[in-house]
Design a protein around this motif. Structure first.
Motif, short mmCIF file in Angstrom:
data_model
loop_
_atom_site.label_atom_id
_atom_site.label_comp_id
_atom_site.label_asym_id
_atom_site.label_seq_id
_atom_site.Cartn_x
_atom_site.Cartn_y
_atom_site.Cartn_z
N ARG A 1 16.08 6.67 33.39
CA ARG A 1 15.10 6.00 33.11
C ARG A 1 13.89 6.96 33.97
O ARG A 1 13.04 6.94 33.18
CB ARG A 1 15.10 4.78 33.69
N LEU B 1 11.02 9.18 24.19
CA LEU B 1 11.69 7.83 23.35
C LEU B 1 12.57 8.15 22.50
O LEU B 1 12.71 8.89 21.60
CB LEU B 1 10.44 7.14 22.89
N GLN C 1 6.08 11.04 24.26
CA GLN C 1 4.84 10.25 24.41
C GLN C 1 4.10 10.77 25.53
O GLN C 1 4.57 10.60 26.74
CB GLN C 1 5.00 8.71 24.47
N GLN D 1 12.17 1.02 13.15
CA GLN D 1 13.00 1.65 14.30
C GLN D 1 13.07 0.76 15.52
O GLN D 1 12.00 0.04 15.86
CB GLN D 1 12.37 2.98 14.35
N HIS D 2 14.50 0.98 16.15
CA HIS D 2 14.37 0.01 17.29
C HIS D 2 14.31 1.07 18.44
O HIS D 2 15.03 2.24 18.66
CB HIS D 2 15.91 -0.62 17.45
N PHE D 3 13.58 0.86 19.50
CA PHE D 3 13.23 1.85 20.57
C PHE D 3 13.90 1.49 21.96
O PHE D 3 14.11 0.57 22.05
CB PHE D 3 11.89 1.96 20.94
N GLY D 4 14.34 2.51 22.41
CA GLY D 4 14.82 2.31 23.92
C GLY D 4 13.71 2.39 24.76
O GLY D 4 12.57 2.52 24.42
N ASP D 5 13.84 2.26 26.04
CA ASP D 5 12.92 2.04 27.08
C ASP D 5 12.09 3.25 27.52
O ASP D 5 11.35 3.52 28.16
CB ASP D 5 13.26 1.12 28.51
N PRO E 1 3.55 7.84 20.66
CA PRO E 1 4.58 8.77 20.63
C PRO E 1 4.39 9.79 19.17
O PRO E 1 3.84 9.25 18.43
CB PRO E 1 5.70 7.70 20.29
N PHE F 1 16.14 8.94 16.05
CA PHE F 1 14.73 9.60 16.37
C PHE F 1 14.58 9.98 17.77
O PHE F 1 14.92 9.16 18.45
CB PHE F 1 13.73 8.94 15.71
N ARG G 1 11.44 8.75 31.56
CA ARG G 1 9.88 9.43 32.09
C ARG G 1 10.16 10.70 32.80
O ARG G 1 10.92 10.42 33.84
CB ARG G 1 9.18 8.48 32.93
N TYR H 1 3.71 -2.04 16.46
CA TYR H 1 4.62 -2.13 17.64
C TYR H 1 3.76 -2.39 18.80
O TYR H 1 2.33 -1.94 18.81
CB TYR H 1 5.21 -0.84 17.84
N LYS I 1 7.71 0.00 29.50
CA LYS I 1 8.78 -0.38 28.56
C LYS I 1 8.78 0.33 27.41
O LYS I 1 7.72 1.07 26.94
CB LYS I 1 8.48 -1.84 28.25
N GLY I 2 9.70 0.30 26.36
CA GLY I 2 9.68 0.77 25.21
C GLY I 2 9.00 -0.10 24.13
O GLY I 2 8.10 -0.91 24.49
N LEU I 3 9.07 0.56 22.97
CA LEU I 3 8.17 0.00 21.82
C LEU I 3 9.10 -1.51 21.16
O LEU I 3 10.07 -1.14 20.89
CB LEU I 3 7.89 0.77 20.58
N PHE J 1 2.47 7.75 14.29
CA PHE J 1 1.96 6.56 14.91
C PHE J 1 0.50 6.79 15.10
O PHE J 1 0.10 8.00 15.39
CB PHE J 1 2.53 6.72 16.63
N TYR K 1 11.13 10.98 20.19
CA TYR K 1 9.71 11.11 20.30
C TYR K 1 9.35 11.39 21.66
O TYR K 1 9.86 11.03 22.61
CB TYR K 1 9.23 9.85 19.91
#
Lengths: 116, 115
Positions: free
Chosen positions: B9, B91, B37, B104-108, B43, B33, B111, A36, A42-44, A106, B35
């Motif tokens: 955000r 995340l 970070q 997996q598809h992650f969001g931004d 993460p 999921f 924080r 990734y 930004k996200g991954l 990760f 996570y």
């Protein structure tokens, strides 16, 4: 149990030269492996994945990685770096089997710097 | 199509306050999921849902952390009595019905800063 080790925390290359980001893994089961990329704030984004098909995997933006079972490695390469490649890269292992088959691990990340 | 959406955000809270972080996964994605970070780190897994069932919460650092996904879609991560060490990017990721090697598809991310 599975684990992943990214061997370099920082890598610097000049624009137009090859990129090599190193990753070693361990897994009790046949793993899936992913790379990734994460740009600042930004996200991954998934670059590529290996899931026991072809050992040389091609991804987006010219990146590719080769799964080497004998070396337990999954290094990420790109023939020619571009300024836009500057980001954090994460190697990820996921093991199918047992009761933890959806948990992914990760690496700590490699920050890629591109020198003009 | 729409990706994984997280809100807010950015969140700033005083130590001791409760916070709630929202994740809206990709439509039809069964797995979700969370996570955490920390700055300069990769993460780390917190918890995993399949539909509305929380199948793994082994990564939640303390009983102050609670996650739910009551209707098998949107998920909320709640942190009670926040502490400074909770400051991190949270995340959320989703993936399609369980398949071998599905990424997996992650969001931004959200924080979170605890003052």
């Amino acid at each position: 149990a599975q684990s992943v080790t990214q061997l370099d925390s920082h890598v610097s290359v000049s624009e137009g030269t090859p990129v090599l980001l190193r990753c070693n893994y361990s897994s009790s089961y046949s793993p899936s492996l992913f790379w990734y990329v994460q740009h600042p704030n930004k996200g991954l984004q998934l670059l590529l994945k290996y899931t026991s098909a072809a050992t040389l995997v091609k991804g987006i933006n010219g990146f590719e990685a080769e799964f080497k079972k004998s070396e337990t490695s999954f290094h990420l390469t790109k023939p020619s770096a571009h300024m836009s490649d500057a980001a954090e890269y994460f190697c990820v292992v996921s093991a199918f089997g047992g009761n933890r088959d959806d948990k992914i691990i990760f690496g700590k990340g490699t920050r890629l710097h591109i020198l003009p | 199509g729409a990706g994984v959406s997280q809100s807010p955000r950015y969140k700033v809270a005083k130590r001791g306050q409760d916070v709630a972080l929202r994740c809206d996964p990709i439509s039809g994605h069964v797995s979700l999921f969370w996570y955490q970070q920390a700055l300069g780190q990769g993460p780390e897994f917190l918890t995993y849902f399949q539909n509305e069932a929380q199948l793994d919460k082994s990564g939640l650092p303390s009983d102050r952390f609670f996650a739910e996904r009551p209707e098998g879609s949107v998920s909320t991560l709640k942190i009670q009595r926040t502490q400074q060490e909770d400051s991190a990017v949270y995340l959320c990721a989703s993936s399609s019905p369980r398949e071998w090697g599905q990424p997996q598809h992650f969001g931004d991310g959200t924080r979170l800063s605890i003052l």
